[in-house]
Design an enzyme around this catalytic site. Structure first.
Site, PDB file in Angstrom:
ATOM      1  N   LEU A  32      22.650   3.952 -16.629  1.00 20.35           N
ATOM      2  CA  LEU A  32      21.866   3.804 -15.409  1.00 20.35           C
ATOM      3  C   LEU A  32      20.633   4.701 -15.375  1.00 20.35           C
ATOM      4  CD1 LEU A  32      24.855   3.394 -12.956  1.00 20.35           C
ATOM      5  CD2 LEU A  32      23.635   1.650 -14.238  1.00 20.35           C
ATOM      6  N   CYS A  33      20.307   5.327 -16.519  1.00 18.11           N
ATOM      7  CA  CYS A  33      19.096   6.150 -16.610  1.00 18.11           C
ATOM      8  C   CYS A  33      17.851   5.269 -16.693  1.00 18.11           C
ATOM      9  CB  CYS A  33      19.134   6.995 -17.887  1.00 18.11           C
ATOM     10  SG  CYS A  33      19.834   8.621 -17.648  1.00 18.11           S
ATOM     11  N   HIS A  34      16.803   5.733 -16.056  1.00 14.50           N
ATOM     12  CA  HIS A  34      15.504   5.085 -16.170  1.00 14.50           C
ATOM     13  C   HIS A  34      14.835   5.515 -17.481  1.00 14.50           C
ATOM     14  CE1 HIS A  34      16.402   4.851 -11.884  1.00 14.50           C
ATOM     15  NE2 HIS A  34      15.621   3.788 -11.868  1.00 14.50           N
ATOM     16  N   MET A  91      18.643  14.439 -17.647  1.00 12.59           N
ATOM     17  CA  MET A  91      19.557  13.765 -18.577  1.00 12.59           C
ATOM     18  C   MET A  91      19.001  13.803 -20.006  1.00 12.59           C
ATOM     19  SD  MET A  91      22.028  13.297 -16.627  1.00 12.59           S
ATOM     20  CE  MET A  91      23.029  12.870 -18.045  1.00 12.59           C
ATOM     21  N   GLU A  92      17.681  13.763 -20.119  1.00 12.60           N
ATOM     22  CA  GLU A  92      17.064  13.838 -21.440  1.00 12.60           C
ATOM     23  C   GLU A  92      17.331  15.204 -22.079  1.00 12.60           C
ATOM     24  OE1 GLU A  92      15.848  12.284 -18.862  1.00 12.60           O
ATOM     25  OE2 GLU A  92      15.452  10.291 -19.665  1.00 12.60           O
ATOM     26  N   ASP A 136      28.904  17.937 -37.037  1.00 10.99           N
ATOM     27  CA  ASP A 136      28.996  17.023 -38.188  1.00 10.99           C
ATOM     28  C   ASP A 136      28.711  17.747 -39.500  1.00 10.99           C
ATOM     29  OD1 ASP A 136      29.017  14.471 -39.631  1.00 10.99           O
ATOM     30  OD2 ASP A 136      26.848  14.716 -39.737  1.00 10.99           O
TER      31      ASP A 136
END
Lengths: 150, 150, 150, 150, 150, 150
Positions: free
Chosen positions: F74-76, F110-111, F125
């Site tokens: 739901l992120c733009h 969020m980024e 990893d």
């Protein structure tokens, strides 16, 4: 070298929209998937084995809208300010409506149509173990508007 | 912690196919887009401003088939051994047929259906400047086969 | 319906490799970017403003190899078992060598060539503020082998 | 040309797994997000404005697992045969468990860890309007197994 | 915590362009692929088995331009307002020219160069069954302009 | 049809931000990975077999920031004007800080959080062959600001 023959007739290109004004744009698209009565009942009861069909289709539609320019080769990349998905049970299927909004130089109907199509395909995927007669129909643009941004 | 309630009813997951045999699988899907006579003629004459419609739709379909698992949330990733697209002019539209093949543990129909849908959306995108009455219809699975790999 | 005219001459498709044996395949590709002496010195001294040029180009090449089938429309999706990148300083530029391996039904040269090309483009991007005469040259396949898997 | 200095110490590469056997592999990973009591209650009541938090996070986790090799530069591309997500309400947060399975030459723990991380970030995104004290903690591998495929 | 050592020398970052003005920007890039005379003739006659080479390369170039920021790690995401591809037959190869336009805070040359490179790689892929001596050369920036947006 | 029930309570959508002003936005996020002393020493000495851990994690973080809207449903989509990554050695681990900037209608946290998470997963990893006790902790937002653009 002259570039005059770039974009000559018949040669695909992403057309130049740089002279068009940035406007507030909205598009609504809709389509439906034909389902058997038993399938519809399983979806309503949330008993499809793969999970909650409408919840997954809803997210798939939103995410697909954001992928439109990667899927449709000549589409421009548009920053969507809203994507909404709506589902309605019908007698022999489910209809999906998507609304997309942007502020951009070109319209947002492909994003709405892509959201509808991928949501329908997601319903198909989740129900294909129990329904062998599904088909997608009537994917079309319901409305498309633009407004000057003040 | 017990994992017993993972994948409980109604909760979406990518279902376990690890016990299924790898088989040669093929699926054929088809759909159509309704177009006005004038639009069909522009496509035939390769006079649509955005470029050669069928050449672009063909590539879009092939590339979309490879993106299926990214678009349909619960689809497994399948290595496609073939994707072919076919277009036929009809009286009031164009029909698109896609064939997809793989050697995998699960069927390849979503790849064929996704190829058809994105090819149809690409036709829509390229003709939307000249045709305001387009719609996608009858996207369905034509056939699906699997064979033991010797 | 007859599918006989799918893949007719001139019509693009991802060709059928399903009858080919899975073999161990390796390809090595190389290319170079022409750089000014001052640019080469800045790279060697790790003084390019955007960061460590070769470290970034190396990762970009590896990641691009994995994106090959999404970039080159008719490429098959190959699961790479190895991607390695090597850089060499030359008098007037840097050469990039990529090696890619897979076990698959078709060769891996496009993955190696894509890795080289994107690594070179990444060098270009990182140095474009200081060097206005860069060019990519000689991107070619060095070797390509396949072996039966026991 | 000698490739002897490819993959020399300190130089990143996607390491060669081509000599490793294809085995049935499974990994389980878990992590948690710290949430305020009021936020937890909104999630339970499905009253978060952006939508059903766990349904969205579940799909985001599954889709992220399939994107692992594109996000983690040196990860190999693995065809996942299963991805499952599980959520548990705790006193001051939600824990997410992901299980991933594949038949491949290398382990699947990064896929499970990526699914957990993106599901947690999705919860964060959906609750950030109402909770300013969220944090992700304890993302770790729970178990990792491999078995010979008969 | 001090962030003063973020972006210190040698450490890669996507540099800050937020203080730069949004301008109308255009870039033209070009490159060529060396082909044998017989290969050129097959392309001209549209007899390459994989399909219409230039139609596929054209689309591949446009789509690659839109993927530039995902391929070149430190590139900014630019909304392209136009991408055009042009091909010219030469005596011993084909040259590809790409033009890209945007309204953005930073230049669009990497998009044009990426479009050229991927179009050339696509020609390589489609002809590799019949031509073992191909190479990409002379990929360079032809021009780059910016203008104030009124 | 009425669209009034689109986005009703509990139904996920990408919320409408079209009425919000475009502002200069910045977010800083941080998190850490717990590592054994021996692992930390291998990283410092650049002796991890897969390559230079921090160089790879840095690029992975930057690239992940640009993928945020594809990962978090739901992120733009935000055009990032800057992404920077910073690493600090601690006694029993490494902390990662990311800063992201944009000019947009919605925030960029969020980024930054996605960049941190993927950078941490990349460290995981690269070190998983030598450290079996790693865990990601304390991924949180450090600061978030917005300013009117003059």
């Amino acid at each position: 070298m002259s570039l005059t023959h770039i974009n000559e007739q018949g040669k695909a290109s992403m057309v130049d929209v740089s002279a068009k004004p940035v406007m507030a744009r909205e598009a609504v698209a809709r389509g439906r998937i034909q389902l058997q009565a038993a399938t519809l009942e399983l979806i309503r009861q949330n008993e499809i084995k793969k999970g909650d069909v409408l919840a997954v289709a809803r997210i798939a539609g939103v995410q697909a809208a954001k992928q439109t320019a990667n899927l449709i080769p000549l589409c421009h990349q548009l920053p969507l300010s809203k994507v909404g998905m709506d589902f309605e049970f019908e007698e022999d299927g489910i209809s999906v409506t998507a609304v997309a909004k942007t502020a951009a130089q070109t319209g947002v109907e492909m994003e709405a149509l892509t959201a509808v199509s991928v949501a329908l395909l997601t319903i198909y995927d989740m129900c294909k173990a129990v329904d062998k007669a599904m088909r997608l129909d009537g994917v079309h643009l319901v409305s498309k508007t633009k407004e000057v941004i003040e």
